[in-house]
Design an enzyme around this catalytic site. Structure first.
Site, mmCIF file in Angstrom:
data_model
loop_
_atom_site.group_PDB
_atom_site.id
_atom_site.type_symbol
_atom_site.label_atom_id
_atom_site.label_comp_id
_atom_site.label_asym_id
_atom_site.label_seq_id
_atom_site.Cartn_x
_atom_site.Cartn_y
_atom_site.Cartn_z
ATOM 1 N N SER A 112 0.787 -1.220 0.000
ATOM 2 C CA SER A 112 0.000 0.000 0.000
ATOM 3 C C SER A 112 0.830 1.286 0.000
ATOM 4 O O SER A 112 1.627 1.495 -0.886
ATOM 5 C CB SER A 112 -0.958 -0.044 1.191
ATOM 6 O OG SER A 112 -1.883 0.986 1.104
ATOM 7 N N HIS A 113 0.643 2.092 1.042
ATOM 8 C CA HIS A 113 1.299 3.406 1.092
ATOM 9 C C HIS A 113 2.717 3.335 1.631
ATOM 10 O O HIS A 113 3.389 4.365 1.722
ATOM 11 C CB HIS A 113 0.460 4.321 1.988
ATOM 12 C CG HIS A 113 0.251 3.718 3.338
ATOM 13 N ND1 HIS A 113 -0.544 2.610 3.528
ATOM 14 C CD2 HIS A 113 0.782 4.014 4.530
ATOM 15 C CE1 HIS A 113 -0.502 2.265 4.806
ATOM 16 N NE2 HIS A 113 0.289 3.104 5.434
ATOM 17 N N ASP A 276 -2.741 6.301 -3.320
ATOM 18 C CA ASP A 276 -1.572 5.671 -2.694
ATOM 19 C C ASP A 276 -0.962 4.570 -3.555
ATOM 20 O O ASP A 276 -1.342 4.387 -4.715
ATOM 21 C CB ASP A 276 -1.949 5.129 -1.308
ATOM 22 C CG ASP A 276 -2.840 3.897 -1.395
ATOM 23 O OD1 ASP A 276 -3.556 3.766 -2.400
ATOM 24 O OD2 ASP A 276 -2.814 3.072 -0.459
ATOM 25 N N ASP A 278 -1.193 1.370 -3.888
ATOM 26 C CA ASP A 278 -2.029 0.359 -4.547
ATOM 27 C C ASP A 278 -3.366 0.914 -5.010
ATOM 28 O O ASP A 278 -4.249 0.149 -5.433
ATOM 29 C CB ASP A 278 -2.224 -0.860 -3.648
ATOM 30 C CG ASP A 278 -2.924 -0.522 -2.338
ATOM 31 O OD1 ASP A 278 -2.782 0.623 -1.868
ATOM 32 O OD2 ASP A 278 -3.608 -1.397 -1.786
ATOM 33 N N ASP A 280 -5.943 2.394 -3.460
ATOM 34 C CA ASP A 280 -7.213 2.316 -2.734
ATOM 35 C C ASP A 280 -7.469 3.519 -1.826
ATOM 36 O O ASP A 280 -8.579 3.706 -1.337
ATOM 37 C CB ASP A 280 -7.346 0.989 -1.963
ATOM 38 C CG ASP A 280 -6.209 0.742 -1.003
ATOM 39 O OD1 ASP A 280 -5.291 1.592 -0.919
ATOM 40 O OD2 ASP A 280 -6.224 -0.303 -0.331
ATOM 41 N N ARG A 281 -6.452 4.349 -1.607
ATOM 42 C CA ARG A 281 -6.672 5.538 -0.762
ATOM 43 C C ARG A 281 -6.823 6.780 -1.629
ATOM 44 O O ARG A 281 -6.406 6.800 -2.785
ATOM 45 C CB ARG A 281 -5.479 5.763 0.164
ATOM 46 C CG ARG A 281 -5.277 4.663 1.152
ATOM 47 C CD ARG A 281 -4.235 5.071 2.173
ATOM 48 N NE ARG A 281 -4.029 3.965 3.107
ATOM 49 C CZ ARG A 281 -3.543 4.112 4.323
ATOM 50 N NH1 ARG A 281 -3.173 5.305 4.756
ATOM 51 N NH2 ARG A 281 -3.386 3.066 5.106
ATOM 52 N N LYS A 375 -11.601 -0.389 -0.695
ATOM 53 C CA LYS A 375 -11.692 1.050 -0.816
ATOM 54 C C LYS A 375 -11.108 1.434 -2.170
ATOM 55 O O LYS A 375 -10.366 0.653 -2.772
ATOM 56 C CB LYS A 375 -10.998 1.750 0.344
ATOM 57 C CG LYS A 375 -9.550 1.372 0.584
ATOM 58 C CD LYS A 375 -9.118 1.959 1.921
ATOM 59 C CE LYS A 375 -7.629 1.851 2.155
ATOM 60 N NZ LYS A 375 -7.260 0.659 2.917
HETATM 61 C C1 VG1 Z 1 -4.028 1.290 8.197
HETATM 62 C C2 VG1 Z 1 -5.240 2.188 8.330
HETATM 63 C C3 VG1 Z 1 -6.511 1.411 8.046
HETATM 64 C C4 VG1 Z 1 -6.409 0.773 6.653
HETATM 65 C C5 VG1 Z 1 -5.148 -0.064 6.569
HETATM 66 C C6 VG1 Z 1 -4.931 -0.624 5.187
HETATM 67 O O1 VG1 Z 1 -4.090 0.256 9.148
HETATM 68 O O2 VG1 Z 1 -5.293 2.758 9.619
HETATM 69 O O3 VG1 Z 1 -7.608 2.278 8.140
HETATM 70 O O4 VG1 Z 1 -7.525 -0.036 6.404
HETATM 71 O O5 VG1 Z 1 -4.016 0.732 6.895
HETATM 72 O O6 VG1 Z 1 -4.909 0.387 4.231
HETATM 73 P P1 VG1 Z 1 -3.273 0.287 10.527
HETATM 74 O O7 VG1 Z 1 -3.508 -1.037 11.178
HETATM 75 O O8 VG1 Z 1 -1.831 0.542 10.182
HETATM 76 O O9 VG1 Z 1 -3.829 1.433 11.301
HETATM 77 V V1 VG1 Z 1 -3.845 0.273 2.932
HETATM 78 O O10 VG1 Z 1 -4.216 1.517 1.846
HETATM 79 O O11 VG1 Z 1 -2.425 0.314 3.733
HETATM 80 O O12 VG1 Z 1 -4.166 -1.192 2.259
HETATM 81 CO CO CO Z 2 -3.585 1.226 0.009
#
Ligand code: VG1
Ligand code: CO
Length: 542
Positions: A112-113, A276, A278, A280-281, A375
């Site tokens: 992801s990010h 981000d 991938d 989704d954000r 998302k």
């Molecule tokens: C974080 C965010 C959560 C999101 C998750 C995956 O998790 O707070 O809201 O669903 O990342 O998003 P955590 O456990 O680090 O708080 V992504 O865009 O990283 O797939």
């Molecule tokens: Co993401």
């Protein structure tokens, strides 16, 4: 030829908030990725001859693991693999492909990010047939299997050519390399009024989208520039790079600072957005106004009926517990259900499948709907554009009117990254110990109404998820929430979520940190953040 390889378990393959995330060198250990992928397959039943979708965000090590996953899918008896060209599929696009082609499930490779590169992060996530992240029951089974795994199966064949669309055969399984963008673009066109947005843009409305050298580049180019007619250059950093150009592909005010500055300048474009690693954000910034993700969820829900895909109205809204209560006020006014789930998109799946919720969101810049089961960054941007095209008002005006109608939930998240794990666990344990004695206590003008450790009872499958975050709710509706991240790859990340509700429209233009100052102090007083972590300030404020 299918080979069965002897292996030994790794102790650390427990999926977190969103799949298994580790540093690349961890994934490069002998059989590490193979063990996890075999554990996924071993935890599933009934996929013989079925379709598996495979794709990732293009980060470093993506292609290698895609080859492994394809060969293992063949050896384990899948009938067909659909893989994005170049190994690319954004997370929402993967979700769509799983649904559209009625796949058994999908493997999405992403962290992801988080940054990418030889010493940065990598991740593997399994999505089920509804297109959404596997529920805890499945991830628990994957983890349990990974702890005893002793063999995995893989086809001994040459690498698949990922760069040419078309179909190949390996050990009796079909591999089809698909265009990663077209199915997704078609879906977006079915939900939004592209004509109205095209007209808006043709009329001089300026939109900029920063793909942050991550996966949404090709999607945004096709949709925003090609189909919606935004001038070339409207999509920036559109080539997905294995290391995201050395940046964090995290669309927040820290890592997308340049976009923020652009949008705050006197000659700013009308609308700015970013996504981000991938896809989704989303980050949404109107000229002169950053819209917090929690507010964005509320504003999108309040206006969604203006887009064709949601013209019939919403069945309900779901938000993660730490997300602000702004959406609750919209749900109340619309007379629809509001569901509060733990952090992580996997908890929305049942509500969407059952038709209980139409739109979902998280404070961490995630918004989405029942069009997929993830998302979806570009979806949020397009819904905003559709609303702006219909209302013919600026984002700033839409936000001001929204707050005047519903009140404003001042909201901020303070992250303390890479803190010592023992210190972080100690902090949470100490908070738990205070839960019974906090109610009734006063801190200056703030009096604690209730305090608990959030537990979720899924209304559909009746599963219970405990210990999902410490909530301290004050009289009058303010609150602070503490939880530890489940996506980090080194040390612990403490997240502190702070919220205050302000009904008075004459007090809607206060600086957020200022509006929350007393709560920020009380959060530290109750949790002992500074003394326990040794940090004097958060690493990231969003
Ligand atoms: C974080 C965010 C959560 C999101 C998750 C995956 O998790 O707070 O809201 O669903 O990342 O998003 P955590 O456990 O680090 O708080 V992504 O865009 O990283 O797939
Ligand atoms: Co993401």
């Amino acid at each position: 030829m299918i080979r069965t390889v002897t292996t030994t378990p790794y102790g650390d393959q427990k999926p977190g908030t969103s799949g298994l995330r580790k540093k690349v060198p961890v994934f490069q250990q002998k059989n590490y990725a193979e063990n996890f992928i075999q554990s996924i397959f071993d935890a599933l039943e009934g996929f013989a001859g079925q379709t598996l979708v495979i794709g990732g965000d293009g980060r470093f090590y993506n292609r290698e693991v895609i080859q492994i996953a394809i060969k293992m899918a063949a050896a384990n008896g899948f009938g067909r693999v659909l893989v994005g060209r170049g190994g690319i599929l954004s997370t929402p696009a993967a979700s769509n492909v799983i649904r559209k082609y009625e796949a058994f499930g999908g493997i999405v490779l992403s962290a992801s990010h988080n940054p990418g590169g030889p010493t940065e992060d990598f991740g593997i996530k399994y999505n089920i047939g509804n297109g959404g992240p596997a529920p805890e029951k499945v991830t628990d089974a994957i983890y349990a299997r990974s702890q005893v795994i002793d063999t995995y199966k893989i086809s001994d064949v040459a690498d698949v050519n990922l760069d040419a669309e078309g179909t190949q055969d390996i050990d009796g399984m079909t591999v089809t390399v698909i265009d990663p963008v077209s199915d997704y673009a078609t879906l977006m066109e079915s939900l939004f009024d592209f004509d109205a947005i095209r007209k808006l843009i043709a009329g001089g409305f300026r939109v900029v989208f920063d793909a942050m050298s991550a996966v949404t580049g090709p999607y945004a180019k096709e949709i925003i520039e090609k189909r919606l007619g935004a001038p070339k250059g409207s999509v920036m950093n559109f080539i997905p790079l294995p290391d995201f150009g050395g940046h964090h592909p995290d669309p927040n005010l820290v890592h997308a600072r340049a976009l923020y500055e652009t949008m705050m300048a006197p000659d700013a474009p009308d609308f700015g957005a970013a996504s981000d690693g991938d896809g989704d954000r989303n980050l949404v910034i109107g000229r002169g106004i950053f819209i917090t993700p929690s507010d964005s969820l509320a504003m999108l829900a309040a206006n969604a009926h203006l887009a064709p895909g949601y013209a019939k109205g919403l069945a309900g809204i779901a938000r993660s517990m730490p997300t602000s209560g702004a959406a609750d006020r919209v749900a109340e006014k619309l007379g629809i259900g509001l569901y509060e789930t733990p952090t992580g998109w996997k908890f929305f799946g049942n509500l969407l499948d059952e038709g209980m919720a139409t739109i979902c969101g998280e404070e961490s810049a995630g918004t989405g709907s029942n069009h997929v089961r993830e998302k979806d960054g570009l979806w949020a941007v397009l819904l905003w554009l559709n609303i702006l095209a219909v209302r013919k008002e600026s984002a700033l005006d839409i936000a001001a009117k929204h707050w005047a109608t519903y009140g404003r939930n001042y909201y901020s998240r303070h992250d303390y990254e890479e803190v010592d794990s023992d210190a972080a666990n100690g902090l949470v344990a100490a908070l738990r110990d205070q839960l019974s004695t906090l109610p009734g206590k006063s801190f200056g003008a703030l009096k604690v109404a209730t305090a608990d450790d959030f537990s979720y009872h899924d209304p559909v499958d009746h599963s219970v998820s405990k210990n999902q975050g410490i909530r301290i709710l004050f009289e009058g509706g303010s609150r602070v929430v503490f939880r530890l991240s489940g996506t980090g790859t080194s040390g612990a990340t403490l997240r502190v979520y702070i919220e205050r509700f302000e009904p008075d429209p004459t007090r809607h233009d206060i600086d957020t940190q200022e509006a929350l100052a007393d709560l920020i102090l009380v959060a530290d007083e109750i949790a002992g953040i500074k003394t326990r972590t040794g940090r004097t300030e958060p690493s990231v404020i969003t």
